[in-house]
Design a protein around this motif. Structure first.
Motif, PDB file in Angstrom:
ATOM      1  N   THR A   1       9.884   3.858 -41.698  1.00 45.55           N
ATOM      2  CA  THR A   1      10.831   2.811 -42.046  1.00 45.55           C
ATOM      3  C   THR A   1      12.045   2.914 -41.119  1.00 45.55           C
ATOM      4  OG1 THR A   1      12.117   4.100 -43.639  1.00 45.55           O
ATOM      5  CG2 THR A   1      10.073   3.064 -44.436  1.00 45.55           C
ATOM      6  N   ARG A   2      13.067   2.139 -41.399  1.00 48.41           N
ATOM      7  CA  ARG A   2      14.296   2.214 -40.612  1.00 48.41           C
ATOM      8  C   ARG A   2      15.229   3.307 -41.131  1.00 48.41           C
ATOM      9  NH1 ARG A   2      17.751  -3.169 -41.209  1.00 48.41           N
ATOM     10  NH2 ARG A   2      19.203  -1.874 -40.032  1.00 48.41           N
ATOM     11  N   GLU A   3      14.820   4.049 -42.141  1.00 48.35           N
ATOM     12  CA  GLU A   3      15.660   5.064 -42.761  1.00 48.35           C
ATOM     13  C   GLU A   3      15.425   6.441 -42.152  1.00 48.35           C
ATOM     14  OE1 GLU A   3      14.073   4.421 -46.653  1.00 48.35           O
ATOM     15  OE2 GLU A   3      15.738   3.135 -47.251  1.00 48.35           O
ATOM     16  N   GLY A   4      16.495   7.268 -42.134  1.00 52.64           N
ATOM     17  CA  GLY A   4      16.340   8.663 -41.738  1.00 52.64           C
ATOM     18  C   GLY A   4      16.700   8.988 -40.310  1.00 52.64           C
ATOM     19  N   GLY A   5      17.397   8.088 -39.624  1.00 51.22           N
ATOM     20  CA  GLY A   5      17.745   8.329 -38.233  1.00 51.22           C
ATOM     21  C   GLY A   5      19.230   8.468 -37.994  1.00 51.22           C
ATOM     22  N   LYS A   6      19.624   8.383 -36.729  1.00 52.41           N
ATOM     23  CA  LYS A   6      21.016   8.589 -36.314  1.00 52.41           C
ATOM     24  C   LYS A   6      21.704   7.318 -35.821  1.00 52.41           C
ATOM     25  CE  LYS A   6      22.861  12.104 -35.661  1.00 52.41           C
ATOM     26  NZ  LYS A   6      23.859  12.834 -36.478  1.00 52.41           N
ATOM     27  N   SER A   7      20.966   6.236 -35.659  1.00 49.30           N
ATOM     28  CA  SER A   7      21.555   5.019 -35.109  1.00 49.30           C
ATOM     29  C   SER A   7      22.510   4.369 -36.107  1.00 49.30           C
ATOM     30  CB  SER A   7      20.463   4.030 -34.713  1.00 49.30           C
ATOM     31  OG  SER A   7      19.657   4.557 -33.686  1.00 49.30           O
ATOM     32  N   GLU A   8      23.380   3.516 -35.579  1.00 51.39           N
ATOM     33  CA  GLU A   8      24.394   2.878 -36.411  1.00 51.39           C
ATOM     34  C   GLU A   8      24.377   1.365 -36.203  1.00 51.39           C
ATOM     35  OE1 GLU A   8      28.040   4.741 -35.251  1.00 51.39           O
ATOM     36  OE2 GLU A   8      27.591   6.627 -36.293  1.00 51.39           O
ATOM     37  N   GLY A   9      25.118   0.678 -37.058  1.00 53.22           N
ATOM     38  CA  GLY A   9      25.251  -0.773 -36.949  1.00 53.22           C
ATOM     39  C   GLY A   9      23.941  -1.483 -37.202  1.00 53.22           C
ATOM     40  N   ILE A  10      23.615  -2.477 -36.389  1.00 52.45           N
ATOM     41  CA  ILE A  10      22.387  -3.242 -36.593  1.00 52.45           C
ATOM     42  C   ILE A  10      21.147  -2.385 -36.374  1.00 52.45           C
ATOM     43  CG2 ILE A  10      23.424  -5.469 -36.011  1.00 52.45           C
ATOM     44  CD1 ILE A  10      22.176  -5.219 -33.230  1.00 52.45           C
TER      45      ILE A  10
ATOM     46  N   ALA B   1      20.845   0.747 -37.548  1.00 49.00           N
ATOM     47  CA  ALA B   1      20.787   1.807 -38.560  1.00 49.00           C
ATOM     48  C   ALA B   1      19.440   1.797 -39.280  1.00 49.00           C
ATOM     49  CB  ALA B   1      21.926   1.619 -39.570  1.00 49.00           C
ATOM     50  N   SER B   2      18.765   2.969 -39.358  1.00 46.59           N
ATOM     51  CA  SER B   2      19.247   4.180 -38.704  1.00 46.59           C
ATOM     52  C   SER B   2      18.155   4.828 -37.832  1.00 46.59           C
ATOM     53  CB  SER B   2      19.740   5.184 -39.755  1.00 46.59           C
ATOM     54  OG  SER B   2      18.676   5.628 -40.583  1.00 46.59           O
ATOM     55  N   LEU B   3      16.872   4.587 -38.162  1.00 44.13           N
ATOM     56  CA  LEU B   3      15.781   5.198 -37.381  1.00 44.13           C
ATOM     57  C   LEU B   3      15.217   4.186 -36.389  1.00 44.13           C
ATOM     58  CD1 LEU B   3      14.239   7.935 -37.174  1.00 44.13           C
ATOM     59  CD2 LEU B   3      12.449   6.880 -38.558  1.00 44.13           C
ATOM     60  N   ASN B   4      16.043   3.805 -35.428  1.00 45.22           N
ATOM     61  CA  ASN B   4      15.589   2.898 -34.376  1.00 45.22           C
ATOM     62  C   ASN B   4      14.923   3.700 -33.273  1.00 45.22           C
ATOM     63  OD1 ASN B   4      15.302   0.758 -32.500  1.00 45.22           O
ATOM     64  ND2 ASN B   4      17.301   1.259 -31.608  1.00 45.22           N
ATOM     65  N   VAL B   5      13.664   3.377 -32.966  1.00 44.90           N
ATOM     66  CA  VAL B   5      12.932   4.107 -31.919  1.00 44.90           C
ATOM     67  C   VAL B   5      12.717   3.238 -30.681  1.00 44.90           C
ATOM     68  CG1 VAL B   5      11.746   5.535 -33.620  1.00 44.90           C
ATOM     69  CG2 VAL B   5      10.671   3.423 -32.809  1.00 44.90           C
ATOM     70  N   GLY B   6      13.388   2.105 -30.612  1.00 42.30           N
ATOM     71  CA  GLY B   6      13.148   1.154 -29.534  1.00 42.30           C
ATOM     72  C   GLY B   6      13.762   1.573 -28.213  1.00 42.30           C
TER      73      GLY B   6
END
Length: 257
Positions: free
Chosen positions: A19-28, A30-35
């Motif tokens: 999912t998009r949960e559990g990462g370090k990214s912020e803003g749009i 947030a938070s598990l963006n792997v792109g």
């Protein structure tokens, strides 16, 4: 991450529809963006990918994803390739333990495959164009080249945009009907003349079943309708956001198999 019961029962195979949960990214993002192709901070994206690799039990540099171009190309790998030199394709196949193969999505269909007996796995990015052009069939053929048998392959479709969120124009409808009038079953009427709602998840699973998979299923989760868990390209467009995050779905053969 979300797991599928069919794949969870495959001996020596680890997988996840993240999912998009559990990462370090912020803003749009947030938070598990792997792109890798997003405008997010590259170092943050790399850290997010390391978390995905760790969750699958592989080394950080052994999460292998292609440069996706909505093609029908399936790539066979036995190890990682340089981040800056990823080959173009939309499916990755391997029989090498300790390598996780994955694809990134944000509405398109992520499909994970496994033949546990043969020790062959794959991940495919199936947007409408890739599915239409044959990326799923190309993935199965590449798996067979490595020793998989179609009768044993399990395939699961992860989070994908649902039909009621996927309105398409007349040219799109015409393309599918010109190819096969039976494709009409995948469209539902829209209030806008000439437009329709396309059932991408059903189309993908049906293609897999027609290709000979007795065990092809889907999680029935919509990326567009669940902003807390999933990134969505179409939702970002409707909200006039400048960019969007990417989810990852990946599968690995345990290194100690």
């Amino acid at each position: 991450m979300i797991t599928a019961s069919d794949l969870s029962g495959a001996d020596g195979i680890r997988h996840g529809f993240f999912t998009r949960e559990g990462g370090k990214s912020e803003g749009i993002y947030a938070s598990l963006n792997v792109g890798l192709g997003s405008r997010d901070n590259p170092e943050t994206v790399r850290e997010n990918r390391e978390r995905v690799a760790g969750a699958l039990g592989v080394a950080a540099d052994r999460l292998v994803t292609p440069y996706q171009v909505h093609s029908a190309t399936a790539l066979v790998v036995d190890g990682p390739w340089p981040e800056e030199d990823r080959p173009r394709g939309d499916a990755v196949v391997t029989a090498t333990p300790g390598v996780a193969v994955g694809v990134s999505t944000a509405d398109c269909g992520p499909v994970l495959f496994a033949d546990a007996d043969a020790g062959v796995i794959a991940a495919a990015h199936a947007g409408w164009r890739g599915a239409f052009d044959g990326v799923l069939e190309a993935t199965l053929a590449a798996m067979e080249d490595l020793g998989a048998e179609r009768s044993r392959i399990i395939a699961v479709l992860g989070p994908t945009i649902s039909q009621d969120a996927y309105e398409v124009g007349p040219e799109f409808v015409e393309r599918f009907l010109d190819a096969d009038r039976a494709n009409e079953t995948y469209f539902a009427d829209s209030e806008r003349r000439g437009h329709a709602f396309f059932d991408l998840p059903r189309y993908i699973v049906d293609r897999l079943q027609v290709a000979g998979l007795a065990n092809a299923s889907r999680l029935d989760l919509c990326t567009y309708r669940d902003p807390d868990r999933f990134f969505s390209y179409r939702r970002s467009q409707h909200q006039n956001e400048p960019d969007y995050g990417r989810l990852v779905s990946a599968i690995a053969i345990a290194a100690d198999r």
